[in-house]
Motif scaffolding. Sequence first.
Motif, PDB file in Angstrom:
ATOM      1  N   THR A 288       0.826  -1.200   0.000  1.00 20.88           N
ATOM      2  CA  THR A 288       0.000   0.000   0.000  1.00 20.88           C
ATOM      3  C   THR A 288       0.872   1.267   0.000  1.00 20.88           C
ATOM      4  O   THR A 288       1.874   1.341   0.701  1.00 20.88           O
ATOM      5  N   GLY A 289       0.517   2.208  -0.834  1.00 22.35           N
ATOM      6  CA  GLY A 289       1.253   3.458  -0.936  1.00 22.35           C
ATOM      7  C   GLY A 289       2.503   3.380  -1.787  1.00 22.35           C
ATOM      8  O   GLY A 289       3.299   4.317  -1.854  1.00 22.35           O
ATOM      9  N   SER A 290       2.707   2.255  -2.495  1.00 19.47           N
ATOM     10  CA  SER A 290       3.949   2.101  -3.267  1.00 19.47           C
ATOM     11  C   SER A 290       3.876   2.760  -4.642  1.00 19.47           C
ATOM     12  O   SER A 290       4.886   2.992  -5.279  1.00 19.47           O
ATOM     13  N   GLY A 291       2.670   3.034  -5.104  1.00 19.43           N
ATOM     14  CA  GLY A 291       2.536   3.698  -6.405  1.00 19.43           C
ATOM     15  C   GLY A 291       1.802   2.888  -7.447  1.00 19.43           C
ATOM     16  O   GLY A 291       1.842   3.208  -8.636  1.00 19.43           O
ATOM     17  N   LYS A 292       1.106   1.857  -6.998  1.00 21.17           N
ATOM     18  CA  LYS A 292       0.385   0.974  -7.927  1.00 21.17           C
ATOM     19  C   LYS A 292      -0.732   1.711  -8.663  1.00 21.17           C
ATOM     20  O   LYS A 292      -0.849   1.627  -9.879  1.00 21.17           O
ATOM     21  N   SER A 293      -1.526   2.415  -7.883  1.00 18.21           N
ATOM     22  CA  SER A 293      -2.686   3.074  -8.497  1.00 18.21           C
ATOM     23  C   SER A 293      -2.246   4.171  -9.465  1.00 18.21           C
ATOM     24  O   SER A 293      -2.831   4.339 -10.534  1.00 18.21           O
ATOM     25  N   VAL A 294      -1.200   4.881  -9.074  1.00 18.07           N
ATOM     26  CA  VAL A 294      -0.681   5.931  -9.956  1.00 18.07           C
ATOM     27  C   VAL A 294      -0.234   5.302 -11.281  1.00 18.07           C
ATOM     28  O   VAL A 294      -0.524   5.804 -12.365  1.00 18.07           O
ATOM     29  N   LYS A 320     -11.863  -2.135  -4.671  1.00 21.03           N
ATOM     30  CA  LYS A 320     -11.730  -1.072  -3.655  1.00 21.03           C
ATOM     31  C   LYS A 320     -12.754   0.037  -3.871  1.00 21.03           C
ATOM     32  O   LYS A 320     -12.903   0.924  -3.045  1.00 21.03           O
ATOM     33  N   GLN A 426      -1.800  -6.179  -3.804  1.00 23.03           N
ATOM     34  CA  GLN A 426      -0.914  -5.718  -2.720  1.00 23.03           C
ATOM     35  C   GLN A 426      -0.166  -6.891  -2.135  1.00 23.03           C
ATOM     36  O   GLN A 426       0.936  -6.754  -1.649  1.00 23.03           O
ATOM     37  N   SER A 486       8.197   5.134 -12.185  1.00 19.10           N
ATOM     38  CA  SER A 486       6.948   5.202 -12.954  1.00 19.10           C
ATOM     39  C   SER A 486       6.516   6.653 -13.145  1.00 19.10           C
ATOM     40  O   SER A 486       6.786   7.513 -12.312  1.00 19.10           O
TER      41      SER A 486
END
Length: 735
Positions: A288-294, A320, A426, A486
């Motif tokens: 979580t917070g690693s940049g997946k969604s971005v 989600k 995740q 990314s």
Amino acid sequence: MEVRTPPAAEKKKESFFQFITRLAVIGAAICVGGYFALKGEDMHALALKGLRLVGMVWLIFGLAPVLLQQAWRDRAKWWAAIRRWMKQQKGQRAMSDTLTPVIAHSEPVSDRSASVVSDQSVPGQFGILLAPYSLLPSNPRPHASSKLRADNAGEIISDALQLAGLPVEGDIQVLNLESGPTLQTVSFQLPPRLQLSKISSKKEDIANHLFGHSLGFDITSATNFRSAAAFVLPHDERAYVYMRDVVQDLINMKGKMALPVIFGKDVRGKPMIQDLAKMPHLLLAGATGSGKSVYINTVLTSLLSTQSPIELRLLLIDPKQVELAVYRGYPHLLSPPVTEPKQAIAALSKIVVEMERRYELLAKTFTRNIVQYNKKMPNEALPYIVVVIDEYADLMVVAGAAVEESVQRIAQKARAAGIHLILGTQRPSVDVVTGVIKANLPSRVAFRLESTHDYRTVLDGAAPQLLGFGDGICRIQGGSPQRFQSASISVEDMESTNFIEDLKAYWINSNQVSALGQEEWDMSEEVAGAAAQDISTELMESEIHDDVPPWEETQEEHLEEEVIAAEPYLAPDDEEDEEEEEADEGEPYEKALKLGRKQGGISVAMLQRSLRIGYVAAAQLLQRMVDEGRVGAHDPERNMRLWITSKEEQTLDDKAMMLNRMKRYICRTRTVKSTELRDLLGVRREKVLQYMQELTDEGFLDPPKAARLGYTIAWSEEEIQQFLAQMDAEDGDDI
Ligand SMILES: Nc1ncnc2c1ncn2[C@@H]1O[C@H](COP(=O)(O)OP(=O)(O)OP(=O)(O)O)[C@@H](O)[C@H]1O
């Protein structure tokens, strides 16, 4: 010292130009000198004439040949530029009418971004598209800062090695310093008697002396240099990579790649664009917070800005419920973003059916994949389909087996059919990403993960610890791992959302595209007509045939439909239903026929709703009806395949209707008089008598007890009341 001798041809060319230039300078000097030294207007005029002549000679014999030579050398470049320009002109002329409203729409918003990237034309299968790239946010921090520079790196590294207790004398010789957005790679000559392994064993100490922690620090051998090592260090302040910075590379790749997507920049700062069609499926993991969604947003925006809805359809599964909601309304979507597990199962099973249908098309046309098929059947070209599952682990928890089965089948087979999967998670543990799925997802992207074990699961090998915020490693098709930063649309969520909305507005307002979209689905219908059977995609297509465009369809409507579709998968414990079906084999088809006859047509969705069966079962029933010639072509207005009434059926229908009307009249009036019935039905007396005989056989009437007596009602009063109530409930005609 080695002196480089220029090649002979180069020498000759240079000296000729120099020679002419020298002559021209001398001639010009003589003319200018003469102008000032000599007196008289004639002499002045002569000197000016001479100067002009010298200039002309130099231009013609000196400069012009050099320019021509240069142009000849670059002829391929020039030719490509001319062709591009002509293509653009052609495309713009064709689209100028329809695109005007789009540009008009975009302009008021455009002042929030600088005009570094102008609206770019992207050649596509259906002409040139003008995506609103100028609205992409500008990068506020395009350059990184670091304390290690070319002039001080040797000294700093030397100090750090010495402080770590390694035998180093003097400054280290730096061989190369490469800088990406997040990391620096400093290659240096190993001092005599110092091995790489020895330095590596002191990694923690060196990192501590360099910047106080070891996060993101790595020591490797230096590529391209012998007896050298390389330090990989995070920048003190890393640079952002914005889509805008690399969008030109994306545009350049359209046409060369089927589905180009922006990854970001590599460790040298070079743009990274990958072809999703070649991957062909992608496993994406990150804590979580690693940049997946971005990253998913960047991939989706890359696709949505380069592919029209005719070229690409998307299925977005977002357990989600918030990450992909912003894409709701894009005409590329096969359905609004799917958020419920039941919906997801149904949607994935539809993709499997579509995949099978495409395989059949490939077989029929003797083609091996979507590229060959689209080339061979340009008028019936199939769009690529990209399925994105944002949190696969969440989905697996609630709907494990059903989801896994579809995902597995898609991952194993879908490549040739132009269907590609992006599976985000995740938690890349083996119970979530099982061996079979992993084996069929050869391309992987990892962002920061919780444990080294997770990195191994995703990348099938060790990996350096990643820094988060989009610092990633990718392995494309099992190739070697490659570190990258990314790209994001913007680090400001609001700016990213704005661009996604702008792009959506562009597509929705693009008349040309919606017109083409309609055409495309009509073409699909033709394929269906020819093959009589593309009901597998009928539900997908029906969204387009609806009066209401898919993006205006309410989520609730869709949800209702999908939940029903999912039921057979999710409710195996609904034993009653199952037993009923098992006990009465063939009955659903009879029911389906009844329904179709009654409604004047049938669709997969109607069958699902009325018979409470899943999509696949409904599609099979409809398929059988199509095969038996019970239903005809899809009617866009009624959004169903219309019922074909045979003559025999027509007669039967008419007769059934007549008998019903008679029964109803008799029950209401409690009298059985052939003359009244003849008037009521408008048929001859013989016909009425024939019908009365039928009603007698059925047990509704009693035959005349004597020659002069008439027929009487056989039903009890209760039966009559029941019948009338039933008739009233149905909307039959009122006698
Ligand atoms: N490429 C990037 N460049 C700069 N910052 C980034 C980048 N990617 C992510 N970030 C930063 O990290 C934050 C978290 O990223 P993101 O929302 O993509 O995480 P995530 O992996 O999807 O987390 P979760 O699974 O909890 O949603 C973002 O708000 C952003 O500030």
